[in-house]
Design an enzyme around this catalytic site. Structure first.
Site, PDB file in Angstrom:
ATOM      1  N   LYS A   1       5.711   9.535   8.433  1.00 35.94           N
ATOM      2  CA  LYS A   1       5.588   9.079   9.783  1.00 35.94           C
ATOM      3  C   LYS A   1       6.916   9.560  10.664  1.00 35.94           C
ATOM      4  O   LYS A   1       6.740  10.590  11.235  1.00 35.94           O
ATOM      5  CB  LYS A   1       5.518   7.430   9.831  1.00 35.94           C
ATOM      6  CG  LYS A   1       4.339   6.897   9.126  1.00 35.94           C
ATOM      7  CD  LYS A   1       3.979   5.460   9.013  1.00 35.94           C
ATOM      8  CE  LYS A   1       3.049   4.950   8.182  1.00 35.94           C
ATOM      9  NZ  LYS A   1       1.563   4.937   8.609  1.00 35.94           N
TER      10      LYS A   1
ATOM     11  N   TYR B   1       0.859  -1.254  -0.075  1.00 38.91           N
ATOM     12  CA  TYR B   1       0.021   0.037   0.078  1.00 38.91           C
ATOM     13  C   TYR B   1       1.038   1.293   0.137  1.00 38.91           C
ATOM     14  O   TYR B   1       1.827   1.330   0.838  1.00 38.91           O
ATOM     15  CB  TYR B   1      -0.881   0.040   1.309  1.00 38.91           C
ATOM     16  CG  TYR B   1      -1.674   1.246   1.386  1.00 38.91           C
ATOM     17  CD1 TYR B   1      -1.440   1.970   2.571  1.00 38.91           C
ATOM     18  CD2 TYR B   1      -2.917   1.444   0.669  1.00 38.91           C
ATOM     19  CE1 TYR B   1      -2.115   3.284   2.660  1.00 38.91           C
ATOM     20  CE2 TYR B   1      -3.498   2.751   0.692  1.00 38.91           C
ATOM     21  CZ  TYR B   1      -3.274   3.597   1.864  1.00 38.91           C
ATOM     22  OH  TYR B   1      -3.961   4.776   2.202  1.00 38.91           O
TER      23      TYR B   1
ATOM     24  N   ASP C   1       9.372   2.579  -1.210  1.00 34.90           N
ATOM     25  CA  ASP C   1       8.303   3.297  -0.251  1.00 34.90           C
ATOM     26  C   ASP C   1       8.785   3.101   1.297  1.00 34.90           C
ATOM     27  O   ASP C   1       8.374   2.068   1.682  1.00 34.90           O
ATOM     28  CB  ASP C   1       7.022   2.918  -0.663  1.00 34.90           C
ATOM     29  CG  ASP C   1       5.835   3.689   0.427  1.00 34.90           C
ATOM     30  OD1 ASP C   1       4.552   3.295  -0.028  1.00 34.90           O
ATOM     31  OD2 ASP C   1       6.265   4.201   1.258  1.00 34.90           O
TER      32      ASP C   1
HETATM   33  P1  KE4 Z   1      -0.270   8.593   4.581  1.00 31.89           P
HETATM   34  O1  KE4 Z   1      -0.774   9.330   3.468  1.00 31.89           O
HETATM   35  O2  KE4 Z   1      -1.449   7.826   5.325  1.00 31.89           O
HETATM   36  O3  KE4 Z   1       0.422   9.585   5.491  1.00 31.89           O
HETATM   37  O4  KE4 Z   1       0.981   7.615   4.083  1.00 31.89           O
HETATM   38  C1  KE4 Z   1       0.490   6.374   3.287  1.00 31.89           C
HETATM   39  C2  KE4 Z   1       1.239   5.395   3.125  1.00 31.89           C
HETATM   40  C3  KE4 Z   1       2.154   5.104   2.239  1.00 31.89           C
HETATM   41  N1  KE4 Z   1       3.218   4.263   2.124  1.00 31.89           N
HETATM   42  C4  KE4 Z   1       3.069   3.131   3.368  1.00 31.89           C
HETATM   43  C5  KE4 Z   1       3.882   2.030   3.066  1.00 31.89           C
HETATM   44  C6  KE4 Z   1       1.949   3.186   4.166  1.00 31.89           C
HETATM   45  O5  KE4 Z   1       1.990   2.303   5.175  1.00 31.89           O
HETATM   46  C7  KE4 Z   1       1.234   4.485   4.044  1.00 31.89           C
HETATM   47  C8  KE4 Z   1       0.126   4.459   5.257  1.00 31.89           C
HETATM   48  N2  KE4 Z   1      -0.036   3.520   6.232  1.00 31.89           N
HETATM   49  C9  KE4 Z   1      -1.108   3.320   6.945  1.00 31.89           C
HETATM   50  C10 KE4 Z   1      -1.272   2.087   7.877  1.00 31.89           C
HETATM   51  N3  KE4 Z   1      -0.838   1.007   7.193  1.00 31.89           N
HETATM   52  C11 KE4 Z   1      -1.644   4.630   7.582  1.00 31.89           C
HETATM   53  C12 KE4 Z   1      -2.857   4.222   8.392  1.00 31.89           C
HETATM   54  C13 KE4 Z   1      -4.219   4.871   7.984  1.00 31.89           C
HETATM   55  O6  KE4 Z   1      -4.176   4.471   6.625  1.00 31.89           O
HETATM   56  O7  KE4 Z   1      -4.918   5.489   8.762  1.00 31.89           O
END
Ligand code: KE4
Length: 432
Positions: A269, A146, A241
């Site tokens: 993060k 993801y 990523d």
């Molecule tokens: P954000 O747009 O949520 O800051 O990041 C997206 C993203 C991109 N790449 C990876 C590998 C990620 O895990 C994420 C977002 N992670 C999720 C949890 N696995 C965030 C939690 C959520 O969606 O509320």
């Protein structure tokens, strides 16, 4: 929910009137495990406290950013110092320069960096930059990985994993995922075939170097190296990523841990210490295609926000303390060994761990690819989630998420967590 969760339940009821599903991000609604989400009132160190005043040992850690634990003194002091100087200027600042220099010093693949405000913005921008740099249109991603809610990456395998993908969300036109290819994670043969077949119009390969969004699935030996060799051979941009793994699994992220340097890296993060942040960076010749230097447009009102930058600098500087990563590794290992000890007493499952990110899977005894994770016993995970909550342990509300250990998690927290698992497992087994 019982009396113990009355305040959260009432807040959730009200929230659903004015916020879709009552949450600002879907996973927070607990649909994967059932029940109603806790409303968190405050947090400190390894613990969160809900609106009913109950405390829990926390392994969500805001989905990864809080590697120091909640409300760390270093970050609070940095915020107290930065805030009164102004909460935003929309102009270059010394802090954002220092953050870019610090990231570049940690990740040798990052010669230049652009700050943004989320992981999604980072991956979206890295994709556009790769297409602008190569003049090609297709992007290859991996099943189970993801990368945020980027239209072109909300894609699922078509008729076969090796066909052009289909939208994986309403509102995404087929034309938006028509340039997206999907390969199997840890499947070198599939990646080799797709990259070779589409080499003429393949702009980028994007991968989570450690898959964290199907639960934790480490790269098999040789997988990342093969992607590096194949993309280099055909002039395809390799994007790691590292939104989760960046500064988490090693000072220089997964690219340091596994010794594979991508062309572009996406971050988030930990980089912001819990405040809204993202970043993408890499080879200077690619990054120089970005506006205002080059023709690829990308922008952001709050990019490099001085308060966020202060939290990020404080976090990354705290991670420079001697022995910090050995400590994180040790804490993760203790939790993994504790979980495995309970599994060995007759609970079917597996634990995957990389550093201080791990997942306890129920069912199969080996999870080496996303399709293995899909075969897990999700009902049992849901019972586990609620059983641990009742015992004061707050876990990610999905089998397909990573649990995070922070520097604030002590041996007593880890021992209490393992004891809670053992106690729940005995109770759950007696019910079956
Ligand atoms: P954000 O747009 O949520 O800051 O990041 C997206 C993203 C991109 N790449 C990876 C590998 C990620 O895990 C994420 C977002 N992670 C999720 C949890 N696995 C965030 C939690 C959520 O969606 O509320």
């Amino acid at each position: 929910m019982g009396r113990a969760f009355q305040a959260s339940s009432e807040l959730f009821r009200r929230s659903k009137e004015v916020v879709p599903g009552g949450v600002n991000s879907p996973v927070r609604a607990w649909n994967a495990v059932g029940g109603e989400p806790l409303y968190i009132a405050r947090a400190d160190g390894s613990r969160v406290f809900d609106e009913d005043g109950r405390g829990y040992i926390d392994y969500v850690c805001a989905w990864g950013p809080l590697i120091l634990g909640h409300a760390p003194r270093a970050v609070l002091d940095a915020l107290a110092e930065a805030g009164p100087r102004g909460t935003g200027f929309g102009a270059p600042t010394k802090g954002e320069l220092e953050l870019a220099e610090l990231v570049s010093a940690r990740m040798k693949g990052i010669e230049q960096l652009r700050l943004v405000n989320s992981g999604t913005e980072a991956t979206m921008s890295a994709m556009r930059l790769s297409r602008g740099y190569t003049g090609r249109t297709k992007v290859l991603k991996f099943d189970g990985c993801y990368h945020g809610h980027v239209d072109g990456l909300l894609a699922k395998a078509g008729s076969g994993v090796e066909s052009l993908s289909l939208p994986d969300s309403a509102g995404v036109p087929e034309s938006f995922t028509g340039e997206t290819l999907i390969s199997g994670f840890n499947d070198v043969d599939s990646a080799r075939r797709l990259i070779a077949e589409h080499r003429e119009d393949l702009a980028a390969v994007i991968v989570e170097p450690v898959c964290g969004n199907m639960g934790v699935i480490p790269p098999e030996p040789g997988f990342l190296e093969a992607l590096r060799e194949l993309t280099r051979r055909y002039g395809v941009v390799l994007i790691f990523d590292e939104v989760i793994t960046g500064f988490r699994v090693a000072p220089g992220g997964a690219q340091e841990r596994y010794g594979v340097t991508p062309d572009l890296t996406c971050l988030g993060k930990v980089l912001g210490g819990g405040l809204p942040v993202g970043a993408f960076g890499g080879r200077r010749d690619i990054m120089s295609c970005l506006a205002p230097v080059g023709p690829v447009y990308q922008a952001g009102t709050l990019s490099g926000n001085p308060v966020t930058v202060a939290a990020g600098l404080a976090t990354l500087r705290a991670l420079e303390e001697k022995g910090v990563y050995r400590e994180l590794e040790e804490k993760g290992r203790k939790l993994e060994e504790g979980f495995k000890g309970v599994l060995s007493s007759g609970v079917e499952g597996a634990v995957n761990r990389v550093g201080s990110m791990l997942t306890l899977f129920f069912g199969p005894d080996r999870i080496a690819a996303p399709e293995d994770a899909r075969g897990c016993d999700r009902d049992r995970f849901s019972r586990f989630f609620h059983g641990m909550l009742a015992r004061g342990i707050y876990l990610p509300p999905s089998q397909f998420e990573a649990q995070f250990v922070s520097l604030a998690h002590g041996d007593d927290d880890i021992a209490a967590t393992v004891a809670a698992f053992a106690d729940w497992a005995a109770e759950d087994s007696s019910r079956r």
